[in-house]
Design an enzyme around this catalytic site. Structure first.
Site, PDB file in Angstrom:
ATOM      1  N   ARG A 104       2.476  37.764  13.100  1.00 62.04           N
ATOM      2  CA  ARG A 104       2.311  39.090  12.510  1.00 62.04           C
ATOM      3  C   ARG A 104       1.922  38.930  11.069  1.00 62.04           C
ATOM      4  O   ARG A 104       2.623  38.279  10.305  1.00 62.04           O
ATOM      5  CB  ARG A 104       3.669  39.814  12.547  1.00 62.04           C
ATOM      6  CG  ARG A 104       3.736  40.872  13.552  1.00 62.04           C
ATOM      7  CD  ARG A 104       4.982  41.679  13.543  1.00 62.04           C
ATOM      8  NE  ARG A 104       5.986  41.495  12.517  1.00 62.04           N
ATOM      9  CZ  ARG A 104       6.957  42.364  12.295  1.00 62.04           C
ATOM     10  NH1 ARG A 104       6.997  43.482  12.980  1.00 62.04           N
ATOM     11  NH2 ARG A 104       7.862  42.151  11.387  1.00 62.04           N
ATOM     12  N   THR A 108       0.130  43.788   6.859  1.00 62.81           N
ATOM     13  CA  THR A 108      -0.337  44.883   7.724  1.00 62.81           C
ATOM     14  C   THR A 108       0.560  45.066   8.949  1.00 62.81           C
ATOM     15  O   THR A 108       0.473  46.087   9.627  1.00 62.81           O
ATOM     16  CB  THR A 108      -1.758  44.592   8.237  1.00 62.81           C
ATOM     17  OG1 THR A 108      -1.696  43.406   9.060  1.00 62.81           O
ATOM     18  CG2 THR A 108      -2.726  44.334   7.100  1.00 62.81           C
ATOM     19  N   ASP A 200      14.582  37.283  11.616  1.00 68.07           N
ATOM     20  CA  ASP A 200      13.322  36.695  12.081  1.00 68.07           C
ATOM     21  C   ASP A 200      13.634  35.668  13.166  1.00 68.07           C
ATOM     22  O   ASP A 200      14.178  34.598  12.885  1.00 68.07           O
ATOM     23  CB  ASP A 200      12.593  36.034  10.901  1.00 68.07           C
ATOM     24  CG  ASP A 200      11.201  35.577  11.305  1.00 68.07           C
ATOM     25  OD1 ASP A 200      11.080  34.814  12.297  1.00 68.07           O
ATOM     26  OD2 ASP A 200      10.221  35.984  10.658  1.00 68.07           O
ATOM     27  N   ASP A 203      12.092  32.033  12.766  1.00 69.09           N
ATOM     28  CA  ASP A 203      12.746  31.257  11.705  1.00 69.09           C
ATOM     29  C   ASP A 203      14.153  30.840  12.107  1.00 69.09           C
ATOM     30  O   ASP A 203      14.581  29.719  11.836  1.00 69.09           O
ATOM     31  CB  ASP A 203      12.789  32.067  10.399  1.00 69.09           C
ATOM     32  CG  ASP A 203      11.433  32.102   9.709  1.00 69.09           C
ATOM     33  OD1 ASP A 203      10.611  31.203   9.979  1.00 69.09           O
ATOM     34  OD2 ASP A 203      11.204  33.039   8.917  1.00 69.09           O
TER      35      ASP A 203
HETATM   36  C1  PRP Z   1       7.884  37.825  15.863  1.00 68.36           C
HETATM   37  C2  PRP Z   1       8.381  37.943  17.288  1.00 68.36           C
HETATM   38  C3  PRP Z   1       7.257  38.681  17.957  1.00 68.36           C
HETATM   39  C4  PRP Z   1       6.767  39.601  16.876  1.00 68.36           C
HETATM   40  C5  PRP Z   1       7.297  40.984  17.150  1.00 68.36           C
HETATM   41  O1  PRP Z   1       6.960  36.811  15.728  1.00 68.36           O
HETATM   42  O2  PRP Z   1       8.673  36.697  17.882  1.00 68.36           O
HETATM   43  O3  PRP Z   1       6.216  37.859  18.421  1.00 68.36           O
HETATM   44  O4  PRP Z   1       7.294  39.113  15.642  1.00 68.36           O
HETATM   45  O5  PRP Z   1       6.798  41.885  16.223  1.00 68.36           O
HETATM   46  P1  PRP Z   1       5.822  43.072  16.644  1.00 68.36           P
HETATM   47  O6  PRP Z   1       6.407  43.697  17.877  1.00 68.36           O
HETATM   48  O7  PRP Z   1       5.877  43.978  15.451  1.00 68.36           O
HETATM   49  O8  PRP Z   1       4.459  42.515  16.871  1.00 68.36           O
HETATM   50  P2  PRP Z   1       6.311  36.416  14.310  1.00 68.36           P
HETATM   51  O9  PRP Z   1       5.071  37.188  14.088  1.00 68.36           O
HETATM   52  O10 PRP Z   1       7.381  36.472  13.275  1.00 68.36           O
HETATM   53  O11 PRP Z   1       5.852  34.924  14.577  1.00 68.36           O
HETATM   54  P3  PRP Z   1       6.741  33.623  14.840  1.00 68.36           P
HETATM   55  O12 PRP Z   1       7.421  33.792  16.187  1.00 68.36           O
HETATM   56  O13 PRP Z   1       5.746  32.526  14.851  1.00 68.36           O
HETATM   57  O14 PRP Z   1       7.743  33.515  13.724  1.00 68.36           O
HETATM   58  N1  URA Z   2       9.995  39.855  14.449  1.00 72.37           N
HETATM   59  C1  URA Z   2      11.229  39.287  14.334  1.00 72.37           C
HETATM   60  O1  URA Z   2      11.382  38.063  14.489  1.00 72.37           O
HETATM   61  N2  URA Z   2      12.256  40.096  14.027  1.00 72.37           N
HETATM   62  C2  URA Z   2      12.120  41.407  13.861  1.00 72.37           C
HETATM   63  O2  URA Z   2      13.124  42.093  13.605  1.00 72.37           O
HETATM   64  C3  URA Z   2      10.829  41.975  13.980  1.00 72.37           C
HETATM   65  C4  URA Z   2       9.790  41.167  14.282  1.00 72.37           C
END
Ligand code: PRP
Ligand code: URA
Length: 209
Positions: A104, A108, A200, A203
């Protein structure tokens, strides 16, 4: 409209509360995601088709049931979805695993796709897309767009924590898919994080922050 189900088994609720706690370590977080995914798998796989099979017990021949061999694929959305794969694979070890890489954009909140690697016959498989978090819904919608572009037709989305905003967006974009979550939380905050949520997921799973 596809099914929307909160899988609220007591074991899942208990483990999810520990998962949400700020002080839960990376090691424990990883173990809990794995266990919750496995427990959810019991419900998510409830409508897998069965067929008759004739077997021989030590006593007699008998006709019993076995999974009909419908092909499955588990598709985690990277990174955090990876944490849910092993728990599901322990229930359906013959499933193939595809990967969709997506992050994400922090400004944005729009998802950016960076990898798609799927089993060749993805169009013939029952697919479980897994990601712990359904927040704005952008990542889930784009991942399922990507799968459908490649011919996938039979998709379930499985997450641990969902925001109402994400559920609505996913249902509007893909009304045909079933959505399973372990919890439906209150809302998103101004940074697009789920409240109360768990922070997150990527993380916390990989210890990157
Ligand atoms: C997180 C999570 C989803 C997304 C959800 O991933 O694992 O994929 O955010 O958010 P959304 O519904 O608003 O799209 P992130 O983008 O943090 O990536 P990562 O898993 O690599 O940390
Ligand atoms: N992605 C995450 O990992 N946590 C949230 O709360 C939203 C998006």
């Amino acid at each position: 409209m596809g099914k929307f189900q909160v899988i609220s088994h007591p074991l899942i609720q208990h483990k999810l509360s520990i998962l949400r706690r700020e002080e839960t370590s990376t090691k424990h977080f990883r173990e809990l995601v794995d266990e919750i995914a496995m427990l959810m798998g019991y419900e998510v796989s409830r409508d897998l088709p069965l067929e008759d099979v004739e077997i021989q017990t030590p006593i007699t021949k008998t006709v019993q049931k076995q999974l009909s061999g419908k092909k499955l694929a588990i598709v985690p959305i990277l990174r955090a979805g990876i944490g849910m794969v092993d728990g599901l694979l322990s229930l359906v070890p013959a499933a193939k695993v595809g990967h969709i890489g997506m992050y994400r954009d922090e400004e944005t909140l729009e998802p950016v796709e960076y990898l798609v690697k799927l089993p060749e016959d993805i169009d013939q498989r029952q697919i479980f897309v897994v990601d712990p978090m359904l927040a704005t819904g952008g990542s889930a919608v784009l991942a399922i767009d990507s799968l459908k572009k490649r011919g996938a037709a039979n998709i379930k989305f499985v997450c641990l924590v969902a925001a109402p905003e994400g559920v609505k967006k996913l249902q509007e974009a893909h009304p045909d898919i079933d959505i399973y979550t372990a919890a439906l939380d209150d809302k998103l905050n101004e940074h697009g994080y789920i409240v109360p949520g768990l922070g997150d997921a990527g993380d916390r799973l990989f210890g990157t922050k």
